[in-house]
Design a protein around this motif. Structure first.
Motif, PDB file in Angstrom:
ATOM      1  N   ASN A  59      11.606  -0.872  -1.426  1.00  0.00           N
ATOM      2  CA  ASN A  59      10.584  -1.583  -0.660  1.00  0.00           C
ATOM      3  C   ASN A  59      11.078  -2.033   0.704  1.00  0.00           C
ATOM      4  O   ASN A  59      10.302  -2.150   1.646  1.00  0.00           O
ATOM      5  CB  ASN A  59      10.120  -2.828  -1.437  1.00  0.00           C
ATOM      6  N   VAL A  60      12.370  -2.313   0.818  1.00  0.00           N
ATOM      7  CA  VAL A  60      12.900  -2.912   2.034  1.00  0.00           C
ATOM      8  C   VAL A  60      12.863  -1.940   3.208  1.00  0.00           C
ATOM      9  O   VAL A  60      12.763  -2.351   4.358  1.00  0.00           O
ATOM     10  CB  VAL A  60      14.329  -3.437   1.785  1.00  0.00           C
ATOM     11  N   PHE A  61      12.942  -0.639   2.927  1.00  0.00           N
ATOM     12  CA  PHE A  61      12.922   0.300   4.047  1.00  0.00           C
ATOM     13  C   PHE A  61      11.572   0.993   4.188  1.00  0.00           C
ATOM     14  O   PHE A  61      11.473   2.096   4.716  1.00  0.00           O
ATOM     15  CB  PHE A  61      14.081   1.308   3.970  1.00  0.00           C
ATOM     16  N   GLN A  62      10.503   0.313   3.779  1.00  0.00           N
ATOM     17  CA  GLN A  62       9.180   0.920   3.855  1.00  0.00           C
ATOM     18  C   GLN A  62       8.805   1.387   5.266  1.00  0.00           C
ATOM     19  O   GLN A  62       8.269   2.488   5.433  1.00  0.00           O
ATOM     20  CB  GLN A  62       8.123  -0.057   3.339  1.00  0.00           C
ATOM     21  N   PRO A  63       9.087   0.605   6.337  1.00  0.00           N
ATOM     22  CA  PRO A  63       8.748   1.115   7.681  1.00  0.00           C
ATOM     23  C   PRO A  63       9.468   2.418   8.015  1.00  0.00           C
ATOM     24  O   PRO A  63       8.880   3.334   8.587  1.00  0.00           O
ATOM     25  CB  PRO A  63       9.194  -0.020   8.609  1.00  0.00           C
TER      26      PRO A  63
END
Length: 494
Positions: free
Chosen positions: A468-472
């Motif tokens: 989720n943390v690297f979604q961008p």
């Protein structure tokens, strides 16, 4: 030369504004010295190739005057001609997002990454690409990241990127970070945008040197650019130059900055153009811009043609069928057994932990066909077989080398001496290491690297929800980079 470059930046932006008054370009106007900073840093570095990641602010002017993009191509894109043929079936992007690969007038090659609106995430992507192109090993490759004040201070991916700078798996031999501080972020003043004293202070987490330079002082800009280039060349370390300037217009050409910063813009409106002030102070005649104006006239007079279709195998007609077709894979049984025996063999004389000895003993039984091959050993065999066939491997992730569940053990540790043995090194060119507890910048780095890496690049998330943390990064580059910018990635993610 400095006067001419500043005057050229003023003329180019004024000319585009006159011809295309409703087109957004996120102009450089008010910070023309930034083009001089970029140009001089490239010259002083002595680089033969620059790998850059940038920002919207002044993007068109930077491309034309510092990074070598032809004016005819820029003029076509600004008038709506896509940078990719419609027949290719790719989405393409707005002009100020597009990258460029070409050669400057002085012969320096340039690769500039395309970027999305979430522009700070391009930094680690560009640095990954730079490492794949040899930065850190080849002194002729210069990584250069361009920042704006609000984005550098506000976006956590920048701090992640700085933390990678000295790690062996991510080093690029130092990066030139150039920060354009125009003292306002869209409509937000610095007092609302950060707790640090300046937007550059985030670099202090790695004790990166910061040079502050007045954007209205061209000769000081030249000195700062040369000092930064020499620092990087001498120490192989990051350095940041903060150029303090202003923004004559709103965030874009349609925006009214006087709604929110009336006093600042009263002062800005009273300032004559930088080229006039500099020429007067230096006793120089006005710059001759006749050649530039003729080039601008020709660029905008030409029909806005689309370039020829580039190589894009993933988007070519009929590309889906071979991608989905069955391909026979496998390794000869005898070769597989040889690989398995080598992987399961402890280093001579090593005193391994008893539980690691048990893992290797079990793997020796697997190699003899006496026990089923488990997932971790199958994975190691897959890596070893690729290496043995001559394919380089880069494998990283948080605790990836041992495995978060003590399942992998690609590096064996002597319990008495601390000596280590990398099990895959016996088979070929393997770079296997643990990444820091960072997802966003690390995935961006690996994605950028994989666009120019000839082997298999694998990154592992420690646990599922770390995704989720690297979604961008996933949304903007991993899943859309080929459709928007023809970036072809070979990144594998576990």
């Amino acid at each position: 030369r400095a006067l001419h470059l500043i005057a050229a930046a003023e003329r180019l932006e004024a000319d585009v504004k006159r011809r295309l008054p409703t087109t957004k370009t996120f102009g450089l106007s008010g910070a023309e010295g930034f083009v001089l900073l970029m140009d001089e840093a490239i010259r002083a570095s002595g680089a033969r190739r620059v790998v850059a990641g940038g920002m919207h602010r002044g993007r068109i002017t930077q491309m034309a005057l510092a990074l070598g993009k032809p004016l005819a191509r820029i003029a076509a894109e600004l008038r709506g001609a896509p940078d990719l043929p419609a027949t290719l079936g790719a989405a393409s992007d707005v002009p100020y997002h597009l990258g460029f690969e070409g050669v400057r007038e002085d012969g320096v090659e340039v690769w500039t990454a395309p970027h999305p609106s979430h522009l700070s995430i391009v930094g680690p992507v560009a640095l990954g690409r730079a490492r794949a192109e040899g930065a850190g090993r080849d002194p002729g490759v210069l990584p250069m990241i361009l920042h704006t004040d609000a984005a550098l201070a506000g976006q956590g991916v920048n701090m992640e990127m700085l933390q990678l700078s000295r790690l062996p798996g991510y080093s690029v031999g130092g990066t030139l970070h150039l920060l354009l501080d125009n003292q306002v972020g869209f409509t937000t003043d610095g007092a609302e945008a950060r707790s640090s004293r300046t937007a550059a202070d985030v670099a202090k987490i790695t004790e990166t040197p910061i040079l502050h330079v007045n954007g209205d002082a061209p000769e000081a800009i030249l000195l700062a650019a040369r000092a930064a280039a020499r620092w990087r060349a001498r120490w192989g370390e990051d350095i940041l130059v903060r150029l303090v300037a202003c923004r004559r217009r709103g965030h874009n050409e349609m925006d009214e900055a006087r709604f929110t910063q009336p006093r600042m813009y009263a002062a800005i409106d009273a300032l004559p153009p930088l080229s006039e002030r500099y020429a007067a102070s230096a006793g120089l005649p006005p710059a001759d811009l006749s050649a530039l104006q003729a080039e601008l006239d020709a660029a905008f007079a030409a029909p806005p043609a689309t370039p020829n279709a580039p190589e894009a195998p993933g988007l070519a007609e009929g590309a889906e069928a071979p991608l989905l077709a069955h391909h026979a894979t496998g390794v000869d049984l005898g070769e597989m057994q040889r690989l398995a025996r080598t992987l399961a063999q402890p280093p001579s004389g090593a005193r391994l932990h008893p539980k690691v000895q048990q893992v290797l003993a079990k793997r020796r039984r697997m190699a003899r066909g006496e026990a089923p091959v488990d997932w971790a050993f199958a994975e190691a065999l897959a890596f070893a077989s690729l290496l043995a066939e001559g394919h380089p491997l880069r494998f990283s992730g948080q605790d990836a080398v041992r495995g978060a569940f003590a399942q992998r053990h690609l590096r064996l540790h002597d319990q008495e001496t601390g000596a280590v043995h990398d099990t895959l090194r016996a088979f070929g060119e393997a770079e296997v290491f643990n990444s820091p507890l960072i997802e966003n910048a690390v995935v961006g780095f690996e994605y950028g690297l994989s666009t120019a890496f000839a082997g298999l690049d694998v990154w592992e998330a420690q646990f599922g929800d770390f995704l989720n943390v690297f979604q961008p990064m996933f949304d903007q580059f991993v899943t859309g980079g080929e459709d928007r910018w023809l970036l072809t990635s070979r990144l594998a993610m576990l």
